[in-house]
Design a protein around this motif. Structure first.
Motif, PDB file in Angstrom:
ATOM      1  N   THR A  39      -5.632   7.720  -5.312  1.00 25.00           N
ATOM      2  CA  THR A  39      -5.896   8.651  -6.404  1.00 25.00           C
ATOM      3  C   THR A  39      -6.948   9.657  -5.954  1.00 25.00           C
ATOM      4  O   THR A  39      -7.598   9.490  -4.913  1.00 25.00           O
ATOM      5  CB  THR A  39      -6.410   7.915  -7.650  1.00 25.00           C
ATOM      6  OG1 THR A  39      -7.695   7.340  -7.349  1.00 25.00           O
ATOM      7  CG2 THR A  39      -5.448   6.814  -8.068  1.00 25.00           C
ATOM      8  N   TYR A  40      -7.122  10.697  -6.759  1.00 23.53           N
ATOM      9  CA  TYR A  40      -8.115  11.725  -6.424  1.00 23.53           C
ATOM     10  C   TYR A  40      -9.500  11.110  -6.290  1.00 23.53           C
ATOM     11  O   TYR A  40     -10.227  11.378  -5.330  1.00 23.53           O
ATOM     12  CB  TYR A  40      -8.114  12.810  -7.500  1.00 23.53           C
ATOM     13  CG  TYR A  40      -9.199  13.856  -7.306  1.00 23.53           C
ATOM     14  CD1 TYR A  40      -9.030  14.900  -6.406  1.00 23.53           C
ATOM     15  CD2 TYR A  40     -10.397  13.785  -8.025  1.00 23.53           C
ATOM     16  CE1 TYR A  40     -10.018  15.854  -6.218  1.00 23.53           C
ATOM     17  CE2 TYR A  40     -11.398  14.729  -7.840  1.00 23.53           C
ATOM     18  CZ  TYR A  40     -11.201  15.762  -6.941  1.00 23.53           C
ATOM     19  OH  TYR A  40     -12.187  16.691  -6.757  1.00 23.53           O
ATOM     20  N   GLU A  82     -10.320   7.969  -5.706  1.00 22.52           N
ATOM     21  CA  GLU A  82     -10.399   7.053  -4.566  1.00 22.52           C
ATOM     22  C   GLU A  82     -10.597   7.820  -3.268  1.00 22.52           C
ATOM     23  O   GLU A  82     -11.382   7.409  -2.399  1.00 22.52           O
ATOM     24  CB  GLU A  82      -9.134   6.195  -4.509  1.00 22.52           C
ATOM     25  CG  GLU A  82      -9.055   5.154  -5.619  1.00 22.52           C
ATOM     26  CD  GLU A  82      -7.678   4.567  -5.795  1.00 22.52           C
ATOM     27  OE1 GLU A  82      -7.516   3.648  -6.613  1.00 22.52           O
ATOM     28  OE2 GLU A  82      -6.730   5.037  -5.127  1.00 22.52           O
ATOM     29  N   HIS A 127     -13.526   0.720  -8.202  1.00 22.61           N
ATOM     30  CA  HIS A 127     -12.874   1.757  -7.396  1.00 22.61           C
ATOM     31  C   HIS A 127     -12.823   1.367  -5.924  1.00 22.61           C
ATOM     32  O   HIS A 127     -11.820   1.629  -5.243  1.00 22.61           O
ATOM     33  CB  HIS A 127     -13.597   3.099  -7.573  1.00 22.61           C
ATOM     34  CG  HIS A 127     -13.201   3.834  -8.820  1.00 22.61           C
ATOM     35  ND1 HIS A 127     -12.077   4.627  -8.896  1.00 22.61           N
ATOM     36  CD2 HIS A 127     -13.777   3.891 -10.038  1.00 22.61           C
ATOM     37  CE1 HIS A 127     -11.982   5.151 -10.115  1.00 22.61           C
ATOM     38  NE2 HIS A 127     -13.008   4.714 -10.834  1.00 22.61           N
TER      39      HIS A 127
END
Length: 238
Positions: A151-152, A154, A195
């Motif tokens: 994801t962005y 991450e 995260h």
């Protein structure tokens, strides 16, 4: 991989710290669970405890492998004075992949670990590893030639650590740098841990490039099979 004995005392190990041992006699309900039935004609003569921890992880926790061994041997001696112990450390080539505990089990010839290794396909049938490519300019990570579905947030987290390679970043700095007041998510230290756990799961066999420094934060450790394609902006730490 091979073994190195740890039975002989060495002056590099710090003196063992006292180990608290319960003095009360356990009640039947609190008694330790019994061993499962052993095959007929055999008897239990001891046990093996596989401990997967490398020197960096031990150092980050404020100890070393020798001290851990001495603590465990001291505890056994206090619980069962007549018990005999033997300790060995599992050695592997630098940069070898795999979980620490699996390396230990193979080095100690654990039957289950050996059976699993025998079931591994022959080298000619295994897809060659292409390593990790962290493309900062395109905000993309490739694992063995396949794009990782980060994801962005991450990727931003990984990029922040990569640009500060070798430096341990605490959770407060990550929160302050990667989140702002307009984000829907209200971050805290637990948010960072979640995260990081998701990021590692997506890195698969290369998850250990993101290291946990216990009690401090996280650090990016570059391996020989990791390449970074920098953007035009240099690392802020250089």
């Amino acid at each position: 991989m091979s073994l190195a004995t740890l039975d002989r005392p060495t002056t590099s190990f710090s003196a063992p710290r006292p180990v608290a041992v319960p003095t009360e006699t356990p009640t039947p309900d609190a008694a330790a669970p019994r061993l499962r039935a052993v095959p007929a004609g055999t008897e239990a003569r001891g046990f093996v405890l596989y401990v997967g921890v490398d020197e960096l992880k031990a150092e980050a926790a404020g100890t070393d492998l020798g001290h851990l061994v001495e603590q465990l041997k001291q505890l056994v001696a206090q619980l069962v004075p007549s018990a005999e112990t033997h300790a060995a450390v599992a050695l592997a080539p630098q940069g070898a992949g795999g979980r620490d505990v699996d390396v230990v089990r193979l080095a100690l010839q654990d039957p289950a670990a050996l059976a699993r290794q025998r079931q591994t396909p022959a080298p000619e049938l295994v897809k060659p590893r292409g390593g990790v490519v962290i493309d900062i300019s395109r905000k993309r990570v490739a694992l063995d030639g396949e794009t990782a579905g980060l994801t962005y947030k991450e990727f931003e987290l990984l990029q922040y650590l990569v640009l500060r390679e070798g430096r341990t970043i605490d959770r407060a700095e990550l929160i302050a740098s990667l989140w702002n007041a307009n984000d829907d998510e209200i971050p805290n230290e637990r948010t960072i841990d979640v995260h990081v756990r998701r990021l590692r799961s997506k890195l698969g066999a290369y998850e250990d490039i993101v290291r946990t420094v216990r009690g401090v934060g996280y650090r990016f450790d570059r391996h020989a099979d990791v390449s970074i394609r920098q953007a035009t902006t240099p690392s802020p730490d250089f």
